[in-house]
Write an enzyme that holds these catalytic residues in place. Structure first.
Site, mmCIF file in Angstrom:
data_model
loop_
_atom_site.group_PDB
_atom_site.id
_atom_site.type_symbol
_atom_site.label_atom_id
_atom_site.label_comp_id
_atom_site.label_asym_id
_atom_site.label_seq_id
_atom_site.Cartn_x
_atom_site.Cartn_y
_atom_site.Cartn_z
ATOM 1 N N HIS A 1 0.556 -1.348 0.437
ATOM 2 C CA HIS A 1 0.150 -0.079 0.341
ATOM 3 C C HIS A 1 1.127 1.058 -0.016
ATOM 4 O O HIS A 1 0.662 2.309 -1.467
ATOM 5 C CB HIS A 1 -1.114 0.059 1.096
ATOM 6 C CG HIS A 1 -1.772 0.968 1.195
ATOM 7 N ND1 HIS A 1 -2.965 0.886 1.805
ATOM 8 C CD2 HIS A 1 -1.535 2.254 0.456
ATOM 9 C CE1 HIS A 1 -3.871 2.396 2.064
ATOM 10 N NE2 HIS A 1 -2.380 3.000 0.762
ATOM 11 N N GLU B 1 0.678 8.075 -2.991
ATOM 12 C CA GLU B 1 2.058 7.387 -2.173
ATOM 13 C C GLU B 1 3.262 8.197 -2.087
ATOM 14 O O GLU B 1 3.897 8.906 -1.114
ATOM 15 C CB GLU B 1 2.147 6.243 -1.983
ATOM 16 C CG GLU B 1 0.361 4.551 -1.796
ATOM 17 C CD GLU B 1 -0.091 5.092 -0.687
ATOM 18 O OE1 GLU B 1 0.756 5.555 0.579
ATOM 19 O OE2 GLU B 1 -0.518 5.858 -0.323
ATOM 20 N N HIS C 1 3.240 10.810 0.836
ATOM 21 C CA HIS C 1 4.359 10.335 2.103
ATOM 22 C C HIS C 1 5.566 10.705 1.464
ATOM 23 O O HIS C 1 6.000 10.721 2.076
ATOM 24 C CB HIS C 1 3.403 8.970 2.036
ATOM 25 C CG HIS C 1 2.242 8.593 2.414
ATOM 26 N ND1 HIS C 1 1.886 8.669 4.355
ATOM 27 C CD2 HIS C 1 1.304 8.180 2.550
ATOM 28 C CE1 HIS C 1 0.319 8.596 4.290
ATOM 29 N NE2 HIS C 1 0.042 8.169 2.686
#
Length: 235
Positions: free
Chosen positions: A87, A129, A133
């Protein structure tokens, strides 16, 4: 932003190629998703640790809607079949806070997509992502995904399909199966996320700033070991 010495230590770990996919063949080209839109405020702060979020694909795909999305290779079978997939790798801050949305550019390239499709087989998620992040811990998508792959390939994930056939399966059984395949990994660093019905959704693997396993927070650790667990095979 990423500590080189810590990464070199992780690089020394075994790296089984495509270890988590049942089978996968990266596409020759990937349709570029629409630019990602932040879903929260920009938050820059010192990094105190990391979480590697590992999804169980059969549970994610069982609803059927995701399987029909032509851009969702995780479920539609176009490039292979998947068990565990990545993920994302999430940097953490102090006091339960998270750095996020430090930058949305540069965007991933075709090479970035192809290099990571057998690890994270959803193009829009790859970009999301990185922007949410990864941009808080690396200067480029390539740098972020290199770290993600190092950690991902250092793991040997348990046979969740086989575990799913075990009578009276518990969260502790899955944690112990993970530890058996990754000697030296502390049980306290293996978090789980279950659905409301008790089905496995994700592993949350907790790391310190040095990229070595560390105890998860109570929230990240999730259900206690004696909690019943179900794993949807769906294959």
């Amino acid at each position: 932003m990423i500590r080189t010495a810590a990464l070199l230590a992780v690089l020394a770990l075994p790296a089984p190629a495509l270890a988590q996919a049942y089978q996968c063949r990266a596409p020759q080209s990937v349709e570029e998703p629409r630019p990602v839109q932040p879903d929260g405020p920009r938050s820059v702060m010192p990094i105190t640790g990391y979480t590697l979020a590992v999804s169980w694909s059969p549970e994610f795909c069982r609803g059927g809607k995701a399987a029909k999305d032509p851009g969702n290779y995780q479920c539609n079978g176009q490039i292979g079949r998947f068990g565990f997939v990545l993920h994302g790798l999430w940097p953490e801050g102090a006091n339960g806070r998270y750095p996020q949305w430090c930058a949305v550019t540069p965007r991933p390239t075709q090479q970035d997509y192809r290099a990571n499709m057998c690890m994270t087989p959803v193009p829009w998620l790859i970009e999301h992502e990185w922007a949410k992040h990864g941009s808080c811990m690396a200067k480029t998508p390539e740098g972020y995904f290199k770290v993600s792959r190092i950690l991902w390939n250092s793991l040997k994930l348990p046979d969740a399909d086989q575990l799913s056939r075990q009578d009276y399966l518990t969260a502790g059984d899955l944690r112990r199966a993970f530890m058996a395949r990754n000697p030296g990994w502390p049980q306290s660093a293996v978090g789980l996320v279950l659905s409301n019905g008790g089905w496995l959704r994700e592993l949350r693997l907790c790391y310190g700033r040095n990229f070595k396993p560390r105890a998860c927070s109570k929230r990240a650790f999730g259900p206690k070991n004696d909690v019943p667990l179900k794993i949807w095979r769906g294959l």
